[in-house]
Design a protein around this motif. Sequence first.
Motif, mmCIF file in Angstrom:
data_model
loop_
_atom_site.group_PDB
_atom_site.id
_atom_site.type_symbol
_atom_site.label_atom_id
_atom_site.label_comp_id
_atom_site.label_asym_id
_atom_site.label_seq_id
_atom_site.Cartn_x
_atom_site.Cartn_y
_atom_site.Cartn_z
ATOM 1 N N ARG A 68 -5.541 29.946 38.985
ATOM 2 C CA ARG A 68 -6.584 30.266 39.963
ATOM 3 C C ARG A 68 -7.564 29.109 40.121
ATOM 4 N NH1 ARG A 68 -7.686 36.429 37.700
ATOM 5 N NH2 ARG A 68 -5.714 37.327 38.466
ATOM 6 N N GLU A 69 -7.875 28.436 39.028
ATOM 7 C CA GLU A 69 -8.755 27.269 39.112
ATOM 8 C C GLU A 69 -8.106 26.154 39.929
ATOM 9 O OE1 GLU A 69 -9.671 26.122 35.163
ATOM 10 O OE2 GLU A 69 -10.894 27.897 34.724
ATOM 11 N N LEU A 70 -6.801 25.967 39.756
ATOM 12 C CA LEU A 70 -6.091 24.956 40.540
ATOM 13 C C LEU A 70 -6.152 25.279 42.028
ATOM 14 C CD1 LEU A 70 -4.151 22.482 40.678
ATOM 15 C CD2 LEU A 70 -2.266 24.120 40.465
ATOM 16 N N ALA A 71 -5.950 26.550 42.386
ATOM 17 C CA ALA A 71 -6.007 26.939 43.794
ATOM 18 C C ALA A 71 -7.413 26.733 44.369
ATOM 19 C CB ALA A 71 -5.576 28.394 43.946
ATOM 20 N N SER A 72 -8.439 27.091 43.611
ATOM 21 C CA SER A 72 -9.818 26.900 44.082
ATOM 22 C C SER A 72 -10.137 25.418 44.250
ATOM 23 C CB SER A 72 -10.794 27.545 43.097
ATOM 24 O OG SER A 72 -10.527 28.921 42.942
ATOM 25 N N LYS A 73 -9.683 24.608 43.308
ATOM 26 C CA LYS A 73 -9.928 23.166 43.384
ATOM 27 C C LYS A 73 -9.209 22.558 44.582
ATOM 28 C CE LYS A 73 -9.674 19.031 40.484
ATOM 29 N NZ LYS A 73 -9.259 18.499 39.154
ATOM 30 N N SER A 74 -7.985 22.997 44.835
ATOM 31 C CA SER A 74 -7.235 22.486 45.981
ATOM 32 C C SER A 74 -7.920 22.844 47.293
ATOM 33 C CB SER A 74 -5.811 23.046 45.952
ATOM 34 O OG SER A 74 -5.100 22.705 47.114
ATOM 35 N N ALA A 75 -8.419 24.082 47.402
ATOM 36 C CA ALA A 75 -9.105 24.496 48.625
ATOM 37 C C ALA A 75 -10.383 23.689 48.839
ATOM 38 C CB ALA A 75 -9.412 25.989 48.563
ATOM 39 N N VAL A 110 1.920 21.661 45.087
ATOM 40 C CA VAL A 110 3.288 21.320 44.685
ATOM 41 C C VAL A 110 3.915 20.354 45.688
ATOM 42 C CG1 VAL A 110 5.610 22.267 44.388
ATOM 43 C CG2 VAL A 110 3.665 23.431 43.357
ATOM 44 N N LYS A 111 3.700 20.599 46.979
ATOM 45 C CA LYS A 111 4.274 19.720 47.997
ATOM 46 C C LYS A 111 3.644 18.331 47.968
ATOM 47 C CE LYS A 111 5.529 23.241 51.442
ATOM 48 N NZ LYS A 111 5.226 23.749 52.807
ATOM 49 N N ARG A 112 2.312 18.289 47.928
ATOM 50 C CA ARG A 112 1.619 17.004 48.063
ATOM 51 C C ARG A 112 1.707 16.146 46.808
ATOM 52 N NH1 ARG A 112 -2.768 20.141 50.224
ATOM 53 N NH2 ARG A 112 -3.964 19.625 48.356
ATOM 54 N N LYS A 113 1.795 16.764 45.661
ATOM 55 C CA LYS A 113 1.743 15.992 44.421
ATOM 56 C C LYS A 113 3.092 15.956 43.701
ATOM 57 C CE LYS A 113 -1.393 14.391 42.876
ATOM 58 N NZ LYS A 113 -1.936 13.028 42.998
ATOM 59 N N ASP A 114 3.566 17.114 43.260
ATOM 60 C CA ASP A 114 4.738 17.143 42.379
ATOM 61 C C ASP A 114 6.015 16.724 43.102
ATOM 62 O OD1 ASP A 114 3.784 18.897 39.722
ATOM 63 O OD2 ASP A 114 2.686 19.373 41.538
ATOM 64 N N VAL A 127 -1.371 26.821 45.916
ATOM 65 C CA VAL A 127 -0.492 26.300 44.865
ATOM 66 C C VAL A 127 0.700 25.576 45.481
ATOM 67 C CG1 VAL A 127 1.073 26.975 42.996
ATOM 68 C CG2 VAL A 127 -1.201 27.987 43.134
ATOM 69 N N ILE A 128 1.263 26.152 46.540
ATOM 70 C CA ILE A 128 2.398 25.512 47.202
ATOM 71 C C ILE A 128 1.991 24.179 47.817
ATOM 72 C CG2 ILE A 128 3.840 25.706 49.256
ATOM 73 C CD1 ILE A 128 4.987 26.973 46.795
ATOM 74 N N GLU A 129 0.791 24.104 48.379
ATOM 75 C CA GLU A 129 0.327 22.843 48.957
ATOM 76 C C GLU A 129 0.202 21.764 47.888
ATOM 77 O OE1 GLU A 129 -0.135 21.890 52.061
ATOM 78 O OE2 GLU A 129 0.696 23.826 52.685
ATOM 79 N N ARG A 177 -10.422 15.348 50.844
ATOM 80 C CA ARG A 177 -9.939 14.495 49.762
ATOM 81 C C ARG A 177 -8.613 15.032 49.224
ATOM 82 N NH1 ARG A 177 -14.117 13.809 45.136
ATOM 83 N NH2 ARG A 177 -14.310 16.075 45.381
ATOM 84 N N GLU A 178 -7.886 14.145 48.555
ATOM 85 C CA GLU A 178 -6.615 14.540 47.950
ATOM 86 C C GLU A 178 -6.854 14.929 46.500
ATOM 87 O OE1 GLU A 178 -2.079 12.825 47.221
ATOM 88 O OE2 GLU A 178 -3.617 11.596 48.219
ATOM 89 N N ILE A 179 -6.264 16.022 46.105
ATOM 90 C CA ILE A 179 -6.452 16.501 44.745
ATOM 91 C C ILE A 179 -5.823 15.525 43.755
ATOM 92 C CG2 ILE A 179 -4.356 17.906 44.762
ATOM 93 C CD1 ILE A 179 -5.890 20.005 43.121
ATOM 94 N N ASP A 180 -6.482 15.334 42.627
ATOM 95 C CA ASP A 180 -6.026 14.363 41.629
ATOM 96 C C ASP A 180 -5.307 15.029 40.462
ATOM 97 O OD1 ASP A 180 -8.180 15.723 40.688
ATOM 98 O OD2 ASP A 180 -9.259 13.976 39.908
ATOM 99 N N GLU A 181 -4.699 16.163 40.689
ATOM 100 C CA GLU A 181 -4.058 16.924 39.615
ATOM 101 C C GLU A 181 -2.717 17.440 40.096
ATOM 102 O OE1 GLU A 181 -5.079 20.750 36.686
ATOM 103 O OE2 GLU A 181 -6.456 20.128 38.278
ATOM 104 N N PHE A 182 -1.732 17.407 39.192
ATOM 105 C CA PHE A 182 -0.417 17.946 39.509
ATOM 106 C C PHE A 182 -0.400 19.448 39.233
ATOM 107 C CE2 PHE A 182 0.476 13.478 38.799
ATOM 108 C CZ PHE A 182 1.354 13.182 39.834
ATOM 109 N N ALA A 183 0.467 20.144 39.953
ATOM 110 C CA ALA A 183 0.551 21.592 39.761
ATOM 111 C C ALA A 183 1.219 21.941 38.436
ATOM 112 C CB ALA A 183 1.316 22.231 40.917
ATOM 113 N N SER A 184 2.251 21.194 38.077
ATOM 114 C CA SER A 184 3.002 21.502 36.862
ATOM 115 C C SER A 184 2.452 20.718 35.680
ATOM 116 C CB SER A 184 4.480 21.167 37.056
ATOM 117 O OG SER A 184 5.199 21.370 35.860
#
Length: 430
Positions: free
Chosen positions: A406-413, A286-290, A282-284, A420-427
């Motif tokens: 949890r889905e966001l964390a799984s998708k990021s991993a 937040v750093k990379r996107k938000d 989740v922190i990754e 690839r870079e995730i196409d979704e913001f954390a917030s």
Amino acid sequence: MSSLRLSILNNCPLHSSPSSSSFKRINSSINLPKLPPVSSSVPKVLPSSTRTMVEELGKFRVTDNYKSSFVEKNHTNKILHDGDLYNTTNSEAIIQLYAILEAVVDRIEMHTNVGEQRNNWNTLLLNSINMLTLTASTMAGVAGTATGEGAPLLALKLSSALLFSAATGMLLATNKIQPSQLAEEQRNAARLFKQLQAQIQTTIAVGNPSESDVRGAMERVLALDKAYPMPLLGGAMLEKFPEKFEAARWWPESRLNNENAQTKVKSDNGWSMELEEEMREVIEVVKRKDMEDYERLGNIALKINKGLAISAPLLTGIAALGCVFSGDGLVPVVAGALASVVNALEHGGQVGMVFEMYRNCGGFFQLLEETIESTIEEKDLEKRENGELFELKMALQLGRSVSQLRELASKSAAYRIEGREIDEFASKLF
């Protein structure tokens, strides 16, 4: 026996008449027999009986059951007394928290009032400067169309030059303090102080506050005072045009993890390796996107605000000089009109407020990052906040449910493994 004697005497009047009546006199006497005398005797208390009662009272002894109940009562009183002493020890911390709470409530009122005042400044200064600029432009245009020379033409030129000069000075002062940004600072301060007020009230309501709670609340108050100052003079005002975008910081440097410490509920306090990995992912995100996105937007808003803040007084200054040296009035009219447009875009569009909003959002994500990192770095699980509760709080702050987090964390991993870079913001809130 009784004897009854009756004697009746009938007397008739000498004169007989219709209204005559006869009178009867009845004499009666009742003889009742005498009751036999009743003899009653009151028993006397013998001295021996009195002595017997005293002797029985003297033989009374405290039984073992009474002794045990008396001891238990004293033991219970001792426990209650110890509890009172314990509450007395915590009462000092509660009193200090109430004192801090009173100061927090007062700051909420002050920041709210100051925010309304500075929002009024923005509206009044915007309207006043635009009226000065448009009036000066009109006078310069009239002076340019007038024919001949004389005092009226000179008066129009001087008046328009003075109005443009006044507008230039007001623009320089207004762009320096940025009233819309000042108002947004005070609104954020009031909101964060209300958040601190709710946290202190929760600490008092839950009970058992400690000295660390008092120190943490005091540090939060001082950090907010430093992050959102109210004075404008003496160097206390925040820099409105920094070299680069920097997120706001309104929390103390230390004790991010200790202020939310909870009592151990399970053997692992709700933490697991999967939960720690989830928080890291989740922190990754937040750093990379938000955080990167708000930093980019903040730099754009800063550049636009700088350009508008320089352009408006520059245009009014050119218009003031054009009133004196230009004969046809074209330069002051065009420059004055452009200055009104620029001023309306900057302060009517509240670009400073937008920049401050980006600073606040960046600070929110930075606080989120530091909170998660400081919690994970704590090796003693008992000193951490309960893992399930911590996960719930993080999900709520990001506008998600626990399952979505949890889905966001799984998708990021998964995206990170694939490169690839995730196409979704954390917030999902902002």
